[in-house]
Enzyme design. Structure first.
Site, PDB file in Angstrom:
ATOM      1  N   SER A 240       0.792  -1.233   0.000  1.00  0.00           N
ATOM      2  CA  SER A 240       0.000   0.000   0.000  1.00  0.00           C
ATOM      3  C   SER A 240       0.826   1.287   0.000  1.00  0.00           C
ATOM      4  CB  SER A 240      -0.994  -0.005   1.166  1.00  0.00           C
ATOM      5  OG  SER A 240      -0.337  -0.138   2.406  1.00  0.00           O
TER       6      SER A 240
ATOM      7  N   GLU B 105     -10.189   7.851 -26.834  1.00  0.00           N
ATOM      8  CA  GLU B 105     -10.789   8.472 -28.019  1.00  0.00           C
ATOM      9  C   GLU B 105     -12.068   7.728 -28.407  1.00  0.00           C
ATOM     10  OE1 GLU B 105      -9.299   9.035 -32.671  1.00  0.00           O
ATOM     11  OE2 GLU B 105      -7.918   8.342 -31.122  1.00  0.00           O
ATOM     12  N   SER B 106     -13.090   8.468 -28.795  1.00  0.00           N
ATOM     13  CA  SER B 106     -14.387   7.876 -29.088  1.00  0.00           C
ATOM     14  C   SER B 106     -14.652   7.804 -30.584  1.00  0.00           C
ATOM     15  CB  SER B 106     -15.505   8.689 -28.428  1.00  0.00           C
ATOM     16  OG  SER B 106     -16.778   8.222 -28.841  1.00  0.00           O
TER      17      SER B 106
ATOM     18  N   ASN C 126      -0.799   4.324 -10.360  1.00  0.00           N
ATOM     19  CA  ASN C 126       0.193   4.568  -9.323  1.00  0.00           C
ATOM     20  C   ASN C 126       1.336   3.578  -9.504  1.00  0.00           C
ATOM     21  OD1 ASN C 126      -0.439   2.091  -7.722  1.00  0.00           O
ATOM     22  ND2 ASN C 126      -2.378   3.148  -7.327  1.00  0.00           N
TER      23      ASN C 126
ATOM     24  N   ARG D 278       3.558  -7.452 -18.638  1.00  0.00           N
ATOM     25  CA  ARG D 278       3.580  -6.985 -20.024  1.00  0.00           C
ATOM     26  C   ARG D 278       4.970  -6.666 -20.560  1.00  0.00           C
ATOM     27  NH1 ARG D 278      -1.248  -8.911 -21.667  1.00  0.00           N
ATOM     28  NH2 ARG D 278      -2.932  -8.182 -20.282  1.00  0.00           N
TER      29      ARG D 278
END
EC number: 2.1.1.148
Length: 246
Positions: A69, A102-103, A189, A200
């Protein structure tokens, strides 16, 4: 009412990705005051004025023993431009992440498409769970580039044709492929970013091997480079302890 599509939009092709750090509140000292409140209470505020280098042992301890945390009290916002198939994988990371993309409903999508560069390994050998990627032949590289570009052009022509006929953007976009570039802001974060990087990216220091798709790894590498400059002690502890998120 659907806008009239622009006539001068011509498909373009990229083999890279864009990652820009646009906003941040992230420093190694953030980890220290967050951790020390457990034992020091209000006196933990003194950490704001101290050189975090003096307490790098505490950061390493927190990372090693997976006290996670304290690594959450910071923030980084990235602008990312990458193929849609990268975002499909990216948005599986939900805890500690916020996204705005982006739409295709609210704007006409630009014809920028992904084509692998020469360094991208094209051929998968082996079985699921145990495979490697190897270099493609020159013929395979040429075929991939040609077929992708032709397919992208046809798809975008169909998209433009529907827009010109008055079909809504949200309907016409269905013909566009996942190789189309999109853009988004992603906020995280350090803890959530470390989890992302552990899955990844491939790295020689990783305790747990990962086999990411190269294109999302390219994004991860650029994000990692920015984070390493902001929180060098935390970054060093991450690598020292096997690149496992606490």
């Amino acid at each position: 009412m659907t806008d009239t599509p622009a006539d001068d939009l011509k498909p373009s092709f990229r083999s890279d990705v864009t990652v820009e750090l646009v906003k941040h509140s992230a420093a190694d000292s953030d980890v220290l005051w967050a951790a020390r409140v457990s034992t020091a209470g209000e006196q933990s505020l003194d950490e704001l004025k101290k050189d975090p280098e003096r307490s790098k042992g505490l950061i390493n301890y927190l990372m090693r023993d997976r006290h996670g945390s304290p690594f959450e009290h910071n923030s980084m916002t990235f602008f990312i431009s990458a193929p849609i198939f990268v975002f499909r994988e990216f948005m599986r990371h939900r805890v500690g992440w916020s996204y705005n993309e982006e739409s295709g409903r609210y704007r006409e999508l630009e014809p920028v498409f992904y084509v692998p560069g020469e360094s991208r390994k094209l051929v998968q050998e082996g079985r699921p769970g145990k495979y490697v990627f190897v270099e493609g032949t020159q013929a395979q590289q040429e075929l991939t580039g040609r077929v992708m570009e032709d397919s992208y052009r046809q798809a975008y022509e169909a998209y433009q044709e529907m827009l010109a006929a008055g079909v809504a953007r949200e309907v016409a976009r269905a013909v566009l492929p996942v190789g189309l570039f999109s853009s988004m802001y992603a906020t995280c974060n350090a803890r959530s970013l470390m989890h992302f990087l552990g899955l990844r990216t491939q790295h020689e220091l990783a305790k747990v091997p990962s086999f990411p798709q190269r294109e999302i790894e390219m994004v991860g590498e650029k994000m990692e480079a920015e984070w390493a400059k902001l929180m060098p002690l935390t970054y060093a502890a991450f690598n020292t302890n096997g690149r496992v998120a606490p």
